[in-house]
Design a protein around this motif. Sequence first.
Motif, PDB file in Angstrom:
ATOM      1  N   TYR A  36       0.880  -1.311  -0.070  1.00  0.00           N
ATOM      2  CA  TYR A  36       0.019  -0.140   0.073  1.00  0.00           C
ATOM      3  C   TYR A  36       0.848   1.231  -0.079  1.00  0.00           C
ATOM      4  O   TYR A  36       2.020   1.163   0.785  1.00  0.00           O
ATOM      5  N   LEU A  37       0.565   2.130  -0.782  1.00  0.00           N
ATOM      6  CA  LEU A  37       1.051   3.668  -0.625  1.00  0.00           C
ATOM      7  C   LEU A  37       0.405   4.653   0.074  1.00  0.00           C
ATOM      8  O   LEU A  37      -0.808   4.725  -0.276  1.00  0.00           O
ATOM      9  N   TYR A  38       1.006   5.291   0.923  1.00  0.00           N
ATOM     10  CA  TYR A  38       0.157   6.479   1.649  1.00  0.00           C
ATOM     11  C   TYR A  38       0.919   7.693   1.326  1.00  0.00           C
ATOM     12  O   TYR A  38       2.123   7.753   1.466  1.00  0.00           O
ATOM     13  N   LEU A  72       5.428   3.194   2.281  1.00  0.00           N
ATOM     14  CA  LEU A  72       4.898   1.985   1.888  1.00  0.00           C
ATOM     15  C   LEU A  72       4.386   1.190   3.103  1.00  0.00           C
ATOM     16  O   LEU A  72       5.310   1.108   4.200  1.00  0.00           O
ATOM     17  N   TYR A  73       3.666   0.245   2.797  1.00  0.00           N
ATOM     18  CA  TYR A  73       3.070  -0.470   3.904  1.00  0.00           C
ATOM     19  C   TYR A  73       2.875  -1.810   3.278  1.00  0.00           C
ATOM     20  O   TYR A  73       1.988  -2.079   2.361  1.00  0.00           O
ATOM     21  N   GLN A  77       2.771  -8.571   6.376  1.00  0.00           N
ATOM     22  CA  GLN A  77       3.899  -8.550   7.575  1.00  0.00           C
ATOM     23  C   GLN A  77       3.951  -7.458   8.447  1.00  0.00           C
ATOM     24  O   GLN A  77       4.845  -7.140   9.238  1.00  0.00           O
ATOM     25  N   ASN A  78       3.059  -6.520   8.345  1.00  0.00           N
ATOM     26  CA  ASN A  78       2.877  -5.394   9.107  1.00  0.00           C
ATOM     27  C   ASN A  78       4.241  -4.676   9.127  1.00  0.00           C
ATOM     28  O   ASN A  78       4.679  -4.165  10.221  1.00  0.00           O
ATOM     29  N   VAL A  79       4.814  -4.227   7.917  1.00  0.00           N
ATOM     30  CA  VAL A  79       5.957  -3.592   7.739  1.00  0.00           C
ATOM     31  C   VAL A  79       5.836  -2.261   7.146  1.00  0.00           C
ATOM     32  O   VAL A  79       5.095  -2.145   5.942  1.00  0.00           O
ATOM     33  N   SER A  80       6.401  -1.332   7.470  1.00  0.00           N
ATOM     34  CA  SER A  80       6.312  -0.100   6.754  1.00  0.00           C
ATOM     35  C   SER A  80       7.807   0.579   6.456  1.00  0.00           C
ATOM     36  O   SER A  80       8.703   0.442   7.076  1.00  0.00           O
TER      37      SER A  80
END
Length: 427
Positions: A36-38, A72-73, A77-80
């Motif tokens: 995902y891109l924030y 980036l998320y 794996q709940n990694v950003s």
Amino acid sequence: MKKIFAILSLVMMNSLSAQFKIEIEAPATYTPKEVYLYTLSGSKDLLETKEVRKGNTWQINVTKPYSGMMKLYFPEQNVSINFISENKDIKLKFDVENSKVSNIQYLDESNFVMNNLQDVQQKKEFILPALFQMKEYYKDNSDFGKAIENEIGRLSNNSETSAKYPFVSFYKTNYAKFLEKSAAKKPVTHKDIIEFLTKSNDFLETSSLMRPILVSYLNIGPSTNVSADIDQLLTAVNVETPRGQTVLSELIEIFDLYEMKDLKDKYLTKATNLKCTINDRLSSTIATNKNTEIGAQFPDQIFNVASNTKAKSIYGVKASKKIIIFWASTCSHCEAEIPKFVEKYSALQAQNIQIIGLSLDSEKGAYENKVKSLPWINDSELKGWYSTYTDKYNVHATPSYFILDSNNKIIAKPDHAKDVLTYLKLN
């Protein structure tokens, strides 16, 4: 002539299809497929787009102009990963160690510069004072003394970032002015911050600086009338403008986070009573608070993989009352409070009161191990603070509690487990 128009149309279509591209390279051993891109608005991460992996890379096309902080998320794996955009192409790669992201390499110029800048900022704040102290104990002509002197010189260098990187320059200049800790720096005043908030360009909203600078504004003192200081600020930024509304939204959330209830209520009312067009940022803050106040209908939540129930959602659970607990297996306060509900669970069941635990865990193993000992309904998205719960239910800390009636109306928002049990007359 038709050919020229066709070429121009093609150029325009290509320019509209992507302002810039983001390329992320990962090792073949890194298993997540989706990213995902924030983007950023004040302190809020806004989901811009998402992309599926192709081979060992993700290619993301950003269609709108954007300069500022991005994230980036990887939900699996709940990694950003944090980085910046100067509205130009971005490239990064990383290694993996013990299934965790490591050694992030920023391969475009602006992110390389920004990463070095932030590294220096951290060392300048936390290491530089210690280096000055150590310098007193080492002679300058010793190798170690010279190394200390060189590092002090490097960290003390205040040379301006090249204008080639306008967002980096904005961030560096204003972080140094408003947030950097230095005994030699002239104290920032209310007037300084008001001038900054009213005159800054759009980089302010995307810089991540707005909230900490607002906290700094609130901490400038001594002040005999905090509310008057806030009113002065809001008048200057004009709450009928998008900038003013973002500032107002941030302040409401700061007051909520630090449990400054009177100030939160005052300025939430001010926001609700605005007659002008409301921007998305403030609209979201108003809606979230309205949906989670006492007397409101608690928003429903579709369960992910809930245990101890066949219900598909919160509304599907039938009970005279429901206790909603937002918790995490890594939360020390939860460890102290949740056993109180285990002790009283039989008494709660006897009154047809059901507990629904919504976990802000990110590690599947830790979550599953913990819920084995919890006899009530438990569910988690395993996304930590990226869970939809946080914004939807205005959750800032764990544990957080809501008590609902049989129609899912919020009838109480206790602060602690003992307050929940006292409300239900089970102490």
